[in-house]
Design a protein around this motif. Structure first.
Motif, PDB file in Angstrom:
ATOM      1  N   SER A  83       0.833  -1.201   0.000  1.00 43.73           N
ATOM      2  CA  SER A  83       0.000   0.000   0.000  1.00 43.73           C
ATOM      3  C   SER A  83       0.871   1.254   0.000  1.00 43.73           C
ATOM      4  O   SER A  83       1.920   1.300   0.642  1.00 43.73           O
ATOM      5  N   GLU A  84       0.411   2.266  -0.695  1.00 40.51           N
ATOM      6  CA  GLU A  84       1.111   3.550  -0.685  1.00 40.51           C
ATOM      7  C   GLU A  84       0.771   4.349   0.568  1.00 40.51           C
ATOM      8  O   GLU A  84       1.484   5.285   0.912  1.00 40.51           O
ATOM      9  N   ARG A  89       0.157   0.211   5.151  1.00 39.66           N
ATOM     10  CA  ARG A  89       1.355  -0.595   4.850  1.00 39.66           C
ATOM     11  C   ARG A  89       2.020  -1.061   6.141  1.00 39.66           C
ATOM     12  O   ARG A  89       2.359  -2.236   6.291  1.00 39.66           O
ATOM     13  N   ALA A  90       2.183  -0.144   7.103  1.00 40.67           N
ATOM     14  CA  ALA A  90       2.845  -0.491   8.370  1.00 40.67           C
ATOM     15  C   ALA A  90       2.054  -1.549   9.126  1.00 40.67           C
ATOM     16  O   ALA A  90       2.638  -2.491   9.672  1.00 40.67           O
ATOM     17  N   GLY A 111       8.672  -6.103  -1.255  1.00 44.62           N
ATOM     18  CA  GLY A 111       7.875  -4.889  -1.434  1.00 44.62           C
ATOM     19  C   GLY A 111       8.596  -3.641  -0.967  1.00 44.62           C
ATOM     20  O   GLY A 111       8.603  -2.617  -1.663  1.00 44.62           O
ATOM     21  N   LEU A 112       9.215  -3.697   0.200  1.00 45.45           N
ATOM     22  CA  LEU A 112       9.924  -2.533   0.713  1.00 45.45           C
ATOM     23  C   LEU A 112      11.215  -2.270  -0.061  1.00 45.45           C
ATOM     24  O   LEU A 112      11.627  -1.115  -0.210  1.00 45.45           O
ATOM     25  N   SER A 122      10.397   5.223   5.388  1.00 51.00           N
ATOM     26  CA  SER A 122      10.172   5.791   6.714  1.00 51.00           C
ATOM     27  C   SER A 122      10.919   4.940   7.740  1.00 51.00           C
ATOM     28  O   SER A 122      11.357   3.822   7.448  1.00 51.00           O
ATOM     29  N   ALA A 123      11.012   5.449   8.961  1.00 52.18           N
ATOM     30  CA  ALA A 123      11.676   4.692  10.025  1.00 52.18           C
ATOM     31  C   ALA A 123      10.970   3.362  10.272  1.00 52.18           C
ATOM     32  O   ALA A 123      11.618   2.332  10.468  1.00 52.18           O
ATOM     33  N   THR A 124       9.637   3.364  10.238  1.00 50.73           N
ATOM     34  CA  THR A 124       8.875   2.129  10.448  1.00 50.73           C
ATOM     35  C   THR A 124       9.118   1.146   9.315  1.00 50.73           C
ATOM     36  O   THR A 124       9.309  -0.053   9.552  1.00 50.73           O
ATOM     37  N   ASP A 125       9.130   1.636   8.073  1.00 48.41           N
ATOM     38  CA  ASP A 125       9.408   0.757   6.926  1.00 48.41           C
ATOM     39  C   ASP A 125      10.807   0.157   7.026  1.00 48.41           C
ATOM     40  O   ASP A 125      11.003  -1.033   6.781  1.00 48.41           O
TER      41      ASP A 125
END
Length: 171
Positions: A83-84, A89-90, A111-112, A122-125
């Motif tokens: 997901s964008e 996504r998270a 995906g990532l 992002s930090a979470t990604d």
């Protein structure tokens, strides 16, 4: 739920690969004897005594070499899209990690990785990507009898490769 015997190797998504050290019946606080598993996870140096009835449902058998090869192929060929929307996504990536399914780890990694080629994560990604790579590395190294460094190299090669398209002579 898997059948567990003493000496079995198991996998837990939070602790990695472990071994069933013992299975015993014990009584605590006047409670009737219950079956307990003593599990040892080398990655964290953790020994965990868990009641059989409370065994987490995300503990599973470790993968075989054949399953590891299927995971590598899945990592190479998966063409899904994450997901964008960062929150969706998270949440989906965390659910895949919590489930402990190596195919899910492979999809998070692929995906990532694709997303990372287009924009900064992002930090979470980045956390989800690193956790998924680490979890895959542990299992692939174990299943294939490779070092962690070699397993990480296999993951790196697979996550950045493009699926092979075979065209027939008539096309």
């Amino acid at each position: 739920m898997i059948t567990i015997n003493q000496g079995d190797r198991i996998y837990h998504p939070g602790y990695g690969i472990g071994i069933v050290k013992s299975i015993r019946k014990k009584s605590f606080s006047g409670e009737n004897k219950a079956t307990f598993f003593k599990l040892y996870f080398k990655r964290n140096g953790l020994t965990w005594l868990v009641r059989a009835n409370d065994m987490p449902n995300n503990i599973r058998s470790v993968m075989s070499a054949g399953e590891a090869k299927k995971i590598i192929q899945h990592l190479t060929s998966w063409q899904g899209k994450l997901s964008e929307q960062w929150k969706v996504r998270a949440t989906a990536n965390q659910a895949a990690i919590d489930k402990g399914d190596p195919f899910g780890y492979a999809e998070v990694v692929k995906g990532l990785s694709v997303m990372q080629e287009q924009l900064p994560l992002s930090a979470t990604d980045r956390k989800h990507l690193n956790h998924s790579i680490d979890f895959l590395c542990d299992e692939l190294a174990d299943a294939l009898g490779k070092t962690h460094d070699r397993a990480r190299q296999i993951i790196e090669n697979a996550r950045f490769s493009q699926p092979t398209v075979i065209h027939s002579p008539l096309q």
